[in-house]
Design an enzyme around this catalytic site. Structure first.
Site, PDB file in Angstrom:
ATOM      1  N   LYS A   1       0.849  -1.189   0.000  1.00 13.83           N
ATOM      2  CA  LYS A   1       0.000   0.000   0.000  1.00 13.83           C
ATOM      3  C   LYS A   1       0.880   1.231   0.000  1.00 13.83           C
ATOM      4  CE  LYS A   1      -3.656   2.324   2.529  1.00 13.83           C
ATOM      5  NZ  LYS A   1      -4.613   2.250   3.639  1.00 13.83           N
TER       6      LYS A   1
ATOM      7  N   LYS B   1      -2.119  -1.552  -3.998  1.00 14.89           N
ATOM      8  CA  LYS B   1      -3.014  -0.392  -3.973  1.00 14.89           C
ATOM      9  C   LYS B   1      -2.208   0.881  -4.028  1.00 14.89           C
ATOM     10  CE  LYS B   1      -5.999   1.866  -0.674  1.00 14.89           C
ATOM     11  NZ  LYS B   1      -6.323   1.991   0.702  1.00 14.89           N
TER      12      LYS B   1
HETATM   13  C1  PBG Z   1      -7.660   3.124   5.472  1.00 17.48           C
HETATM   14  C2  PBG Z   1      -7.884   3.056   3.997  1.00 17.48           C
HETATM   15  C3  PBG Z   1      -7.693   4.046   3.029  1.00 17.48           C
HETATM   16  C4  PBG Z   1      -8.159   3.504   1.826  1.00 17.48           C
HETATM   17  C5  PBG Z   1      -8.576   2.208   2.084  1.00 17.48           C
HETATM   18  N1  PBG Z   1      -8.374   1.945   3.426  1.00 17.48           N
HETATM   19  C6  PBG Z   1      -7.209   5.436   3.150  1.00 17.48           C
HETATM   20  C7  PBG Z   1      -5.819   5.740   3.535  1.00 17.48           C
HETATM   21  O1  PBG Z   1      -4.972   4.864   3.724  1.00 17.48           O
HETATM   22  O2  PBG Z   1      -5.550   6.934   3.705  1.00 17.48           O
HETATM   23  C8  PBG Z   1      -8.223   4.226   0.509  1.00 17.48           C
HETATM   24  C9  PBG Z   1      -9.296   3.755  -0.432  1.00 17.48           C
HETATM   25  C10 PBG Z   1      -9.562   4.658  -1.585  1.00 17.48           C
HETATM   26  O3  PBG Z   1      -8.911   5.700  -1.783  1.00 17.48           O
HETATM   27  O4  PBG Z   1     -10.477   4.326  -2.344  1.00 17.48           O
HETATM   28  N2  PBG Z   1      -6.333   3.135   5.861  1.00 17.48           N
END
Ligand code: PBG
Length: 324
Positions: free
Chosen positions: A193, A246
């Site tokens: 991520k 992601k």
């Molecule tokens: C929580 C999380 C996030 C997303 C999914 N889980 C936000 C982040 O990490 O700031 C992003 C999902 C999206 O942008 O569609 N940590």
């Protein structure tokens, strides 16, 4: 003489279909949903047309549509009633996601319920773990994250998806689930991520922006791909059942690299910013909605994703019905 003519296989629709290498199926798609406290709330999210804040009583209506379209998996997010330093509602058995899970489980026993496991929506500082002196503490946060996953499992989740990026969270969750007899609840780790600007619309929608600093001390540097392999390796060792990369479209090389190295099912998350960019360009008359939807999802699958978490899931399923 010209004996090599690639155009022969592009001449007609049926032959193009015959040689098509990648096809996105309904089974590949996971629909994210945002659950809020309150009653009779179905409010479209700014910048994310077709996506809603849904109160628990509205959830079944939306899931009925998703199911009728042929989507069999949802990923649940919650917006809590209260935030505090420890993100308490995240692991409150009566928290918003836990309520949502029970509602879906009761009315849609066949639906695969996946849940995002993180603290950032629930903490007043907006970080994904406990903070002390401006630092996000790793090992202290693990217990809360594991507890969050446990309450999701107790409410009826099939798969928990930790997105916090603390070191060791997959092992902590696996251990917590197993000790409580949830051996069958699977873990899809947000293994790779990135600290990405593409999460902007989600953070607005979920009220989860960090109140100081940013997430670069735990999410990955977009410049790195070797590190993606190290992260994925750790999650495999810790017991993840599925991996995830992601965002998706700007990280197709990462998807490919992770898929080439690990024989685990791999998800990719086409995140909020990707969706919003597309929808805005469509709104501006610059891109054709269906074509860009199909092209981006096909590309993500071609890169190596076995499944795609996408705000287009329901729309794509309907497109498949009308076009195949
Ligand atoms: C929580 C999380 C996030 C997303 C999914 N889980 C936000 C982040 O990490 O700031 C992003 C999902 C999206 O942008 O569609 N940590």
């Amino acid at each position: 003489m010209r004996n090599k003519r690639p155009r022969r296989l592009r001449e007609k629709t049926f032959i193009r279909n015959l040689v098509q290498e990648t096809t996105v199926h309904k089974n590949d798609l996971i629909q994210p949903l945002f659950i809020v406290h309150g009653k009779e709330i179905k409010k479209e999210i700014d910048g994310m047309p077709g996506q809603y804040h849904l109160s628990v009583d509205q959830l079944s209506g939306e899931i009925k549509e998703i199911k009728e379209a042929g989507i069999k998996a949802v990923l649940l997010f919650g917006l809590p009633q209260y935030k505090d330093a420890f993100g308490s509602e995240a692991y409150d058995p009566r928290g918003i996601v836990q309520q949502g899970i029970r509602e879906v489980r009761e009315h849609f026993p066949e639906m695969l319920i996946m849940t995002d496991v993180c603290l950032c929506q629930y903490t007043d500082h907006g970080h994904c773990g406990i903070v002390e002196n401006g630092k996000v503490l790793n090992d202290e946060s693990l217990e809360l994250i594991a507890q969050t996953a446990l309450t999701h499992a107790q409410a009826g989740a099939d798969t928990v998806a930790p997105s916090d990026m603390m070191d060791g969270r997959v092992a902590a969750i696996r251990q917590k689930l197993d000790l409580n007899d949830f051996q069958d609840v699977s873990i899809m780790s947000y293994s790779v991520k990135y600290a990405s600007v593409f999460y902007g619309p989600f953070r607005q929608a979920a009220g989860s922006s960090p109140q100081f600093g940013d997430r670069r001390s735990y999410q990955m540097d977009p410049a790195n791909v070797q590190e993606a392999l190290r992260e994925a390796q750790l999650d495999v060792e810790e017991g993840a059942d599925m991996l995830m990369v992601k965002p998706a479209l700007a990280y197709l090389d990462v998807i490919k690299t992770v898929k080439d190295h690990f024989p685990l099912p791999l998800g990719a998350y086409q995140v909020s910013g990707e969706y919003s960019m597309i929808k805005n360009a469509v709104k501006g008359g610059l891109l054709n909605n269906d074509q860009i939807m199909v092209e981006t999802l096909t590309s993500i699958k071609r890169a190596g994703a076995d499944m795609i978490i996408t705000y287009f899931a329901k729309e794509m399923a309907r497109w498949i019905d009308n076009h195949r």
